[in-house]
Design a protein around this motif. Sequence first.
Motif, mmCIF file in Angstrom:
data_model
loop_
_atom_site.group_PDB
_atom_site.id
_atom_site.type_symbol
_atom_site.label_atom_id
_atom_site.label_comp_id
_atom_site.label_asym_id
_atom_site.label_seq_id
_atom_site.Cartn_x
_atom_site.Cartn_y
_atom_site.Cartn_z
ATOM 1 N N LEU A 1 -30.874 31.547 -37.493
ATOM 2 C CA LEU A 1 -29.800 32.044 -38.357
ATOM 3 C C LEU A 1 -30.369 32.885 -39.487
ATOM 4 C CD1 LEU A 1 -26.874 32.158 -39.324
ATOM 5 C CD2 LEU A 1 -27.242 29.963 -40.468
ATOM 6 N N VAL A 2 -31.467 32.410 -40.093
ATOM 7 C CA VAL A 2 -32.121 33.178 -41.155
ATOM 8 C C VAL A 2 -32.590 34.530 -40.619
ATOM 9 C CG1 VAL A 2 -34.089 33.240 -42.748
ATOM 10 C CG2 VAL A 2 -32.840 31.103 -42.394
ATOM 11 N N GLY A 3 -33.143 34.520 -39.410
ATOM 12 C CA GLY A 3 -33.588 35.762 -38.787
ATOM 13 C C GLY A 3 -32.441 36.728 -38.552
ATOM 14 N N ILE A 4 -31.292 36.202 -38.111
ATOM 15 C CA ILE A 4 -30.119 37.047 -37.884
ATOM 16 C C ILE A 4 -29.661 37.702 -39.189
ATOM 17 C CG2 ILE A 4 -27.664 37.018 -37.268
ATOM 18 C CD1 ILE A 4 -28.338 34.839 -35.212
ATOM 19 N N LEU A 5 -29.573 36.912 -40.246
ATOM 20 C CA LEU A 5 -29.150 37.448 -41.548
ATOM 21 C C LEU A 5 -30.151 38.469 -42.081
ATOM 22 C CD1 LEU A 5 -27.853 34.156 -43.234
ATOM 23 C CD2 LEU A 5 -26.513 35.964 -42.132
ATOM 24 N N THR A 6 -31.447 38.219 -41.828
ATOM 25 C CA THR A 6 -32.483 39.168 -42.255
ATOM 26 C C THR A 6 -32.345 40.489 -41.501
ATOM 27 O OG1 THR A 6 -34.000 37.327 -42.714
ATOM 28 C CG2 THR A 6 -34.965 39.527 -42.504
ATOM 29 N N CYS A 7 -32.071 40.394 -40.193
ATOM 30 C CA CYS A 7 -31.869 41.605 -39.385
ATOM 31 C C CYS A 7 -30.689 42.419 -39.902
ATOM 32 C CB CYS A 7 -31.634 41.224 -37.923
ATOM 33 S SG CYS A 7 -33.101 40.626 -37.068
ATOM 34 N N ILE A 8 -29.608 41.731 -40.256
ATOM 35 C CA ILE A 8 -28.431 42.422 -40.792
ATOM 36 C C ILE A 8 -28.780 43.129 -42.101
ATOM 37 C CG2 ILE A 8 -26.091 42.102 -41.681
ATOM 38 C CD1 ILE A 8 -25.859 39.658 -39.834
ATOM 39 N N PHE A 9 -29.551 42.446 -42.957
ATOM 40 C CA PHE A 9 -29.936 43.004 -44.255
ATOM 41 C C PHE A 9 -30.742 44.288 -44.084
ATOM 42 C CE2 PHE A 9 -33.120 43.237 -47.693
ATOM 43 C CZ PHE A 9 -32.262 43.398 -48.778
#
Length: 338
Positions: A17-25
């Motif tokens: 989940l953290v990785g997904i949010l980082t990708c979006i950022f």
Amino acid sequence: MKPRITVYDYLRKHWLLVGILTCIFFAGIYPELGSKNGPLHTEYSVKYGAVTVIFLISGISLKTESIYETFQQHNLHFFIQGFTFIFIPIFTQIFVHLLNYFGVNQWVLRGLVTVACMPPPVSSAVILTRAADGNETAAIFNSVLGSFLGVVITPLLLLINLGFTTLVPLLATIIQLVTTVLIPLFLGQIIRNFTGFRGHTLPLNTIGQCALLFVIYTTFCDTFETPEHHLSAADVLASVFSVLLMQIILLGLSHAIAQCFQKHFTIQDVITIIFCSTHKSLTLGIPILRILFHGYSHLSQISLPLLIYHPTQIILGGLIVTQLKDWVQLHRSKRPPV
């Protein structure tokens, strides 16, 4: 006394989940890098790189006997395909009818109906099922089956629901599925059965999830790069809210209905149902929309729900992966020893 959970422990448990949010950022900061016309050449690096890696790893990890068993799970396959191509279009017509009372743009509503007619994707649902300890073999089988069925069923559904239809590039779709899914799976099985390599010396699950994160990153880059001509703030907000509400309801319904058939489905099967029956393909959807509504001034409003639906299904999937994995572990711990 319960042990304290540190930030590191939390991040380690929810790293996907953290990785997904980082990708979006990062996609929001510099979308040109991972867009279709960017230097990463995502038309090759994603389609023939990341997706191929995901299914090669699946081929190495899957037990051959489990593949044979999956072919016999007719009830599971029928449920997933029926939910995807029958239940969701019917549900969406009712959902759209209700949204109509709130003054949502009619072209946005048509976009929602179009989304409902799409087949499942072949990467995100599989890797999320794998991350949640679901029935990965069944997820692969139904994603591929749904993509093949979508070549025929999606145009028919569009004709029934919208009065529009289009010819899906049959040969190109089959070639893409064979080269990016079936051949890597077959190679993975050859490696597993003829070399004895099982991937224990490599973090295959982590590598597969990193490949998924790359797919997610490029997806959001394309989303942020998409021009929003003729779109008002009201259209965007209505689309985001409608898609989010629609997906949450579908996730809940797929779980609740599958739970009613506990005699037929294991918990791993239910996880597969949750992801495979509710996810929709952006790869096939966008070309169909371009063909159907080419020249329409409202193409941006029609395309918006699908552009929102694809990343939203990944974000929601990332949010519930850990909870589903804990559910599987809890169920296993309650099993009596053999």
